[in-house]
Scaffold this motif. Structure first.
Motif, PDB file in Angstrom:
ATOM      1  N   PHE A   1       0.794  -1.411   0.212  1.00 14.54           N
ATOM      2  CA  PHE A   1      -0.376   0.329  -0.148  1.00 14.54           C
ATOM      3  C   PHE A   1       0.682   1.445   0.422  1.00 14.54           C
ATOM      4  CE2 PHE A   1       0.255   0.602   4.331  1.00 14.54           C
ATOM      5  CZ  PHE A   1       0.547  -0.784   5.183  1.00 14.54           C
TER       6      PHE A   1
ATOM      7  N   PHE B   1      -4.661  -0.052  -0.711  1.00 15.63           N
ATOM      8  CA  PHE B   1      -4.568  -1.248  -0.267  1.00 15.63           C
ATOM      9  C   PHE B   1      -4.945  -2.804  -0.656  1.00 15.63           C
ATOM     10  CE2 PHE B   1      -4.556   2.364   2.434  1.00 15.63           C
ATOM     11  CZ  PHE B   1      -4.244   1.512   3.471  1.00 15.63           C
TER      12      PHE B   1
ATOM     13  N   GLY C   1      -6.997  -3.828   2.420  1.00 17.20           N
ATOM     14  CA  GLY C   1      -7.201  -2.465   3.461  1.00 17.20           C
ATOM     15  C   GLY C   1      -7.813  -2.653   5.352  1.00 17.20           C
TER      16      GLY C   1
END
Ligand SMILES: Cc1cc2nc3c(=O)[nH]c(=O)nc-3n(C[C@H](O)[C@H](O)[C@H](O)COP(=O)(O)OP(=O)(O)OC[C@H]3O[C@@H](n4cnc5c(N)ncnc54)[C@H](O)[C@@H]3O)c2cc1C
Length: 817
Positions: free
Chosen positions: A333, A350, A354
């Protein structure tokens, strides 16, 4: 609620990352925070995530970030009253072949190095834990009991509530449309409901983050990719605490959800989201939206998953989710202060983890925003790992799709990406190819990794053990030790700092003393306020008011930004990136002087051109900046010439070098040579988590001088005490043992650290590793020397020897390139 006209920090995006960042800014820093969300909280990628929460990554710091997420999700309900759906189900990763099994053995060792308990279990145990699974073709599985799953929307709502409880103001249905800029910084955030003056902005706009960044001239290289999973009807016999499963050899994952299964996968032929807008930008209006189900594309996962869980064939699909997610060119990321705009911070891209990262990413991002420094080594996710290359959206897309396709493939050591190559080549590219170079790529540059001897195919053949280049690299290595080699290092990042205050600027930024006479070269670290090492580079003084700075290829944006950002505004200096202006050839080996003196009239004798000096010499009619330094532990020079002269200088050196048996050498031999000499590599051996005192680099710090410098205070506090951890070298006698880094270091049977890098030293004939050894009462020399050491390599304990001095040191030369 009326929109405020001012806020200290404006967070853009109400997904899990924005809400977590706002929560931590408010909770930990009592910051005056406003969060703006164009739709509703969670309405971007967050609401449709599958909710698997894994923790283990190949970086210790990122693993720490992910572990933090889990700790946060466990306790958040108690604080906010809103549940997160966190369930510690554990995670099984399945292996169906020997390479995968080796990968897991190494992974389990990495986990233990990072303080996590990962076990390897048999197919029978897998069957016991997951009765519905077909385990016939399994070699086994890894089992990480502390992984789990959570409800993405619930976590995010809980974080949003927590943020409000701590004083943050969150606004839905407010779209950011642009920025007011002054001197390259954001002074106001424009929205469809007015402008908010602010000091800092955090861009957590998910897959829109590229577009939001562009509004301030910031490159956020991500590509939205379509990602699908199904949710089935209830499956008889599926317990609610069923572990999550990753079956990478079948490219699929599973998670229990209300008695049924979530099943998705990472296909080798991913589909980028390419909106048909003129700009190719993704639309603003995408609240709680999905793409149409694409069963044709998903079928590949379905077939694989049914063979693993036959019950899937008999159960109905309740729902299919086909949603976009922001992926990046290297699968990591994107976090941190944007290099192009000092007060925009980014938390985006992400790569479908994420939810797992959200809690921790918000924590470290908030620290970064408030202090201006990353609180730990976040280099693998740092936005400054990118360069101008990443402005090219086609390149980013192509590389991102390759990275997505590799998500579940076996990660072989030393594997190179193939897409978007060649991209940047040195003037020697064709010549090196003619020498049968096998190239790797670094920040877009093609660089020779090794040279295939005649009769051998010039390409990498990956494997988990010694790879096909092992012997040829050994020959290159020995050549440098015994004769002379020529390295093309034109991709080095190079800057010039000039102006009346240049020395003053460097006095503050550099830990070592650069205030030396013209013609001297200084090896130095740049430190953060904690004394952690932010960069590791060479500074050559060309004139009273002019310095030439050389650093690694991959650190170009990072190091330039660090230097620029730490030059006080009242100093009269100019910092220029001159990377493409110069080609770089490193001439290294005991015969280096013979070769050099054959091509230049300059006196290159030891007395006329001692170690640690820079001189202007001429080769083949071209002006060359010659730096007498080494990264391989041999006599040598780093030659920097105008880029257009690189070919001519190379040809001259190769022609004159024939008499001394010269040959081109690649980066893999360089790595082996530097391991023997004990030179630290930034990003692995030395990072912002480590001080020079811990790294054994105290000799390169000007503590004895009365000059203040960034990081000095932290080092002074630590000076004179035995550091908690100390950098040391290790060797193992069995030449078949492959060291890669992250192997656990055992002292008297107890874990005390892990290897930060590993490889093979062909001169010493041993595998070599480096890492930090911790000691509860300080890691003194006596403590280090007193222990009995072993390394845990792929779960096996291997006797090892500790080394506090270089393994190979013919010259005793301390300064490196
Ligand atoms: C199908 C699928 C399955 C997944 N499964 C998992 C999983 O199992 N585990 C896991 O960890 N991750 C998973 N993910 C990934 C996860 O969903 C994402 O990584 C995460 O939600 C990203 O959060 P974010 O806050 O960065 O982005 P988002 O949730 O997209 O939030 C960004 C927000 O910014 C807002 N915004 C954008 N532009 C503006 C603007 N100009 N002004 C104001 N607001 C703006 C958007 O409206 C949006 O709400 C999955 C993703 C997909 C697609």
């Amino acid at each position: 609620m009326t929109l405020p006209t001012h806020a200290a920090v404006v967070v853009i995006g109400g997904g899990i990352i924005g809400c977590s960042t706002a929560y931590h800014l408010a909770r930990d820093h009592k910051a005056d925070v406003v969060l703006l969300e164009q739709g509703s909280i969670t309405s971007g990628s967050t609401w449709h995530a599958a909710g698997l929460v894994g923790q283990l990554r190949s970086s210790a710091s990122i693993t720490r970030v992910l572990k933090y997420s889990v700790d946060l999700y466990k306790g958040l309900e108690a604080e906010t009253g809103l549940a997160t759906g966190w369930k510690m189900t554990g995670c099984l990763r399945l292996a169906t072949n020997a390479d995968r099994w080796t990968e897991y053995k190494r992974l389990a060792t990495t986990a233990r190095s990072f303080g996590m308990e990962m076990q390897l279990i048999s197919p029978q145990e897998v069957k016991r834990m997951w009765p519905l699974m077909e385990v016939g073709n399994l070699v086994g599985a890894s089992w990480l009991p502390t992984d789990g799953q959570a409800s993405p929307s619930d976590i995010t709502q809980s974080l949003a509530k927590g943020a409000r409880m701590h004083g943050a103001r969150l606004f839905e249905r407010v779209r950011v449309t642009g920025f007011d800029m002054k001197n390259g910084r954001i002074v106001g955030v424009n929205t469809d409901r007015g402008t908010i003056a602010c000091e800092k902005v955090v861009n957590c706009a998910g897959q829109w983050a590229r577009q939001v960044g562009a509004m301030a001239g910031v490159t956020v290289p991500l590509q939205p990719v379509k990602h699908q999973y199904i949710i089935t009807e209830k499956i008889e016999g599926l317990a609610s605490d069923t572990p999550t499963v990753r079956d990478p050899d079948r490219r699929t994952y599973f998670k229990e959800e209300v008695g049924g299964l979530v099943m998705g996968g990472y296909e080798p032929n991913p589909q980028a989201w390419l909106p048909e807008t003129p700009s190719g930008d993704i639309p603003d209006e995408w609240e709680f939206r999905l793409f149409d189900d694409d069963f044709d594309h998903f079928e590949q996962h379905m077939e694989q998953a049914i063979e693993r869980v036959p019950a899937l064939a008999k159960v109905g699909v309740k729902r299919m989710i086909n949603g976009p997610e922001a992926f990046t060119p290297d699968g990591n990321f994107i976090l941190g202060a944007a290099p192009e705009c000092g007060n925009m911070f980014v938390g985006a891209g992400f790569n479908a983890f994420g939810i797992a990262s959200g809690g921790g990413a918000g924590w470290v991002l908030a620290e970064w925003v408030m202090s201006g420094e990353a609180p730990l080594d976040l280099w693998s996710v740092d936005i400054r790992r990118f360069s101008d290359l990443h402005r090219d959206r086609d390149w980013v897309r192509e590389r991102t799709l390759e990275a997505y396709g590799k998500h579940y493939t076996v990660a072989f050591p030393h594997e190179e990406y193939e897409s978007g190559r060649p991209r940047i080549v040195s003037p020697l590219y064709e010549r090196l190819k003619a020498h049968r170079a096998v190239f790797g790529s670094k920040l877009g540059w093609e660089r020779p990794n090794w040279f295939a001897p005649a009769g051998m195919e010039a390409r990498d053949v990956y494997s988990m053990g010694r790879q096909n280049w092992f012997e040829p690299v050994g020959a290159e290595h020995r050549h440098v030790r015994e004769a002379v080699g020529l390295f093309d290092q034109s991709s080095f990042s190079k800057y010039e700092l000039g102006g009346p205050d240049a020395q003053k600027a460097l006095d503050w930024i550099c830990a070592n003393d650069v205030s030396r006479p013209v013609g001297r070269v200084t090896y130095t670290q740049l430190l953060n306020t904690r004394g952690g090492i932010e960069s590791d580079l060479t500074v050559a003084r060309l004139a009273e008011d002019r310095f030439y700075i050389v650093t690694g290829t991959g650190f170009r944006t990072h190091d330039f930004g660090w230097i620029r950002d730490h030059i006080s505004g009242d100093l009269d200096v100019t910092l220029t990136d001159v990377t493409e202006d110069f080609g770089t050839l490193s001439l290294m080996g005991p015969r280096a002087r013979d070769v050099l003196s054959a091509v230049t009239e300059a006196d290159v004798s030891n007395s006329a051109f001692p170690f640690g000096h820079v001189r202007e010499i001429h080769i083949a009619g071209h002006k060359v900046r010659a730096l007498r330094i080494t990264y391989v532990g041999e006599l040598g020079w780093e030659l920097h010439m105008p880029i257009g002269a690189t070919g001519a200088v190379f040809d001259a050196l190769m022609a004159a070098g024939q008499a001394f048996d010269i040959r081109p050498i690649g980066y893999r031999a360089l790595e082996s040579l530097r391991l023997e000499k004990g030179y630290r590599a930034w990003g692995s051996d030395i990072t912002p988590n480590d001080t020079p005192l811990e790294a054994g680099l105290g000799w390169a710090v000007k503590l004895r001088k009365n000059t203040d410098f960034l990081g000095r205070r932290a080092l002074e506090e630590a000076h004179g005490k035995a550091p908690q951890k100390r950098f040391a070298g290790f060797t193992v006698d069995d030449p078949e043992i492959v060291l890669l880094g992250r192997e656990t270091i055992l002292r008297d049977g107890k874990p005390v650290g892990y290897l930060t890098s590993g490889g093979y030293g062909y001169t010493v004939g041993k595998s070599i590793g480096y890492g930090y050894v911790r000691g509860e009462d300080g890691a003194s020399n006596e403590y280090l020397a007193a222990g009995e050491y072993e390394l845990v390599v792929a779960m096996e304990r291997i006797p090892a020897r500790i080394h506090l001095e270089p393994l190979y040191d013919p010259t005793g030369e301390k300064v490196k390139a």
